[in-house]
Design an enzyme around this catalytic site. Sequence first.
Site, short mmCIF file in Angstrom:
data_model
loop_
_atom_site.label_atom_id
_atom_site.label_comp_id
_atom_site.label_asym_id
_atom_site.label_seq_id
_atom_site.Cartn_x
_atom_site.Cartn_y
_atom_site.Cartn_z
N TRP A 58 0.24 -2.68 -7.92
CA TRP A 58 -0.99 -2.02 -7.49
C TRP A 58 -0.67 -0.67 -6.85
O TRP A 58 0.28 -0.55 -6.10
CB TRP A 58 -1.69 -2.90 -6.47
N ASN B 171 -2.77 2.69 -4.70
CA ASN B 171 -3.99 3.35 -4.26
C ASN B 171 -3.69 4.77 -3.79
O ASN B 171 -3.11 5.54 -4.56
CB ASN B 171 -4.81 2.52 -3.26
N ASP B 172 -4.01 5.16 -2.58
CA ASP B 172 -4.11 6.56 -2.17
C ASP B 172 -2.93 7.45 -2.57
O ASP B 172 -1.77 7.06 -2.37
CB ASP B 172 -4.22 6.65 -0.65
N TRP C 233 -4.31 -5.31 -3.97
CA TRP C 233 -3.95 -4.57 -2.77
C TRP C 233 -3.17 -5.44 -1.79
O TRP C 233 -3.46 -6.62 -1.62
CB TRP C 233 -5.22 -4.05 -2.08
N PHE D 48 1.22 2.71 5.69
CA PHE D 48 -0.05 3.22 5.21
C PHE D 48 0.02 4.72 4.90
O PHE D 48 1.06 5.35 5.02
CB PHE D 48 -1.15 2.91 6.23
N SER D 49 -1.12 5.30 4.58
CA SER D 49 -1.17 6.64 4.00
C SER D 49 -0.78 7.75 4.97
O SER D 49 -0.87 7.59 6.19
CB SER D 49 -2.57 6.92 3.46
N ARG E 49 -5.96 6.19 11.44
CA ARG E 49 -4.96 6.29 10.36
C ARG E 49 -5.11 7.55 9.50
O ARG E 49 -6.04 8.31 9.60
CB ARG E 49 -5.05 5.06 9.47
N ASP E 50 -4.10 7.70 8.61
CA ASP E 50 -4.07 8.65 7.51
C ASP E 50 -3.90 10.10 7.97
O ASP E 50 -4.74 10.97 7.72
CB ASP E 50 -5.32 8.54 6.63
N GLU F 241 -11.84 7.71 6.22
CA GLU F 241 -10.47 7.54 5.76
C GLU F 241 -9.94 8.80 5.10
O GLU F 241 -10.69 9.64 4.61
CB GLU F 241 -10.40 6.39 4.74
#
Length: 507
Positions: free
Chosen positions: A46, A48-49, A73, A108-109, A172-173, A227
């Site tokens: 998988w 994603n970002d 995910w 995470f991102s 986050r991010d 996000e």
Amino acid sequence: MMNIDSMTTYDQSEQLAKAEAGVEALFQNRKDRWYPSSHIASKAGWINDPNGLCYFKGRYHAYYQLNPFDSVWGACHWGHVSSEDMVTWRREPIAMAPSFEAEQDGVFSGSAVVSDDGKLVIYYTGHRWRNGVNEDEGNLQEQCMAVSDDGIHFSKLGVVVPCPDDRILHFRDPKVWKQGDSWRMVFGVSTPEHRGEIWMYTSKDMVNWTFEKPIYQHPDPGVFMLECPDMFPLDDKWVICYSAMGLHPQGFEARNHNNAGYVIGTWQPGGDFQQETEFHLWDDGHNYYAPQTFQGPDGRRLVFGWMSPFTEPIPMQEDNWCGQFTVPREVTLAGDHLRTQPIREYSQLDQGQQDFGPIELGVNESRDLLADAQTADIEMEIDLARSQAERIGLEIHRTSNGDHTLVCYDDQLERVVLDRHCNTYGDRGYRTAPLDKSDGKLKLRIIVDRGSIEVYVNDGLEVMSSYSFPAEGPRAIRLIAESGEGKALIPSLTISQIGTIWQESDR
């Protein structure tokens, strides 16, 4: 100057080896019926970002959120591909894996910048579940830092921005850039009052960060988190973009589970952001989220988005992979919104162009153009001023059972439509893009891959990106005109096959 000599480093070699083995195990049984040949995707698992987009030491680097152990995910790592020209890409080793307490439930991102001493610095969110299992009791999230000399191997340096309030459940991010002699970081926050905000921090040395202010709050109190925020200059303006969680549909707008968009305004360091436009979607399609921009070596503002499969069913998960990027797009200012269109280099992939225009179709007439098109770069112009059909467009991914995705101009809606109601696999439904008809013509560029369609309206003034999973058999392209009082006029229509973006060993 960045001083990291006294910081603790965290080894991740064992976790990276397990992740590589996980991707390889999934790859052994990957099915390619919808696997992209001209869009970035993980070898398996998988994604994603988009993360850490940058140009470093002569190569473009695109990292991404990766679950190397499954096609759903979870277990967030950072996958990695790189390119000299953004046309042909090679797979790089997985860049980061969870390896210390602050990130034990996910790397995470985040984003990447080049330090003054020539190192690639990654800022990302370390993620933990409060209950150790899932998000039912919220997240524990902090901003972390990693450094690399080559863009491939990273030394993790731990937390540099701890969460300042235990009541904050989303934090986050980070997106980082340098302005003058200061570094700036923005990231998304859900406040203790559950309002979606973007906060700004500043630093002189890239390590010690100081809270400056909330730079943006979403006006809708129902939007609880912003996000993957981004903030960048474009001409004499500043753009703030984010992916809104909790935004409700209004008419044609914001129809997806979560929606990525932007506002445009002005800003000076130390001051408040002065918003001058309404929120505008980056992309009007079914599957677009978490875009991240970066500046290329020639000064262009470039963006990748994630084609997000939020809505069940998600049939590619059965094939041991899930998720892809859009094609890389160049971002320019177009009045009160942004124009995004494929980077000019992308046309280097075009092969064997066929010219079908001009074409005139009668009422309810159709014409088969190609019997089987696994990929296609379609450029088409419709004469709106002289056409009288109610719908004019293309049936794409058309198979013998009648499955297809329709891309058309709809004269009743006066919008461009991407309609998947004839799809056997995956989510259905339609999306539309607004259209300025004042010049009496419509230009479409349509990028078709094995399982996706991207529609660029009038040189990217609007875009629609959607998955489209064809049924078994050849995938035809058919030109159609529906109903109305007269003919459909198409002054020009060309179709090229698109070559693969992957080096032979990386497909």
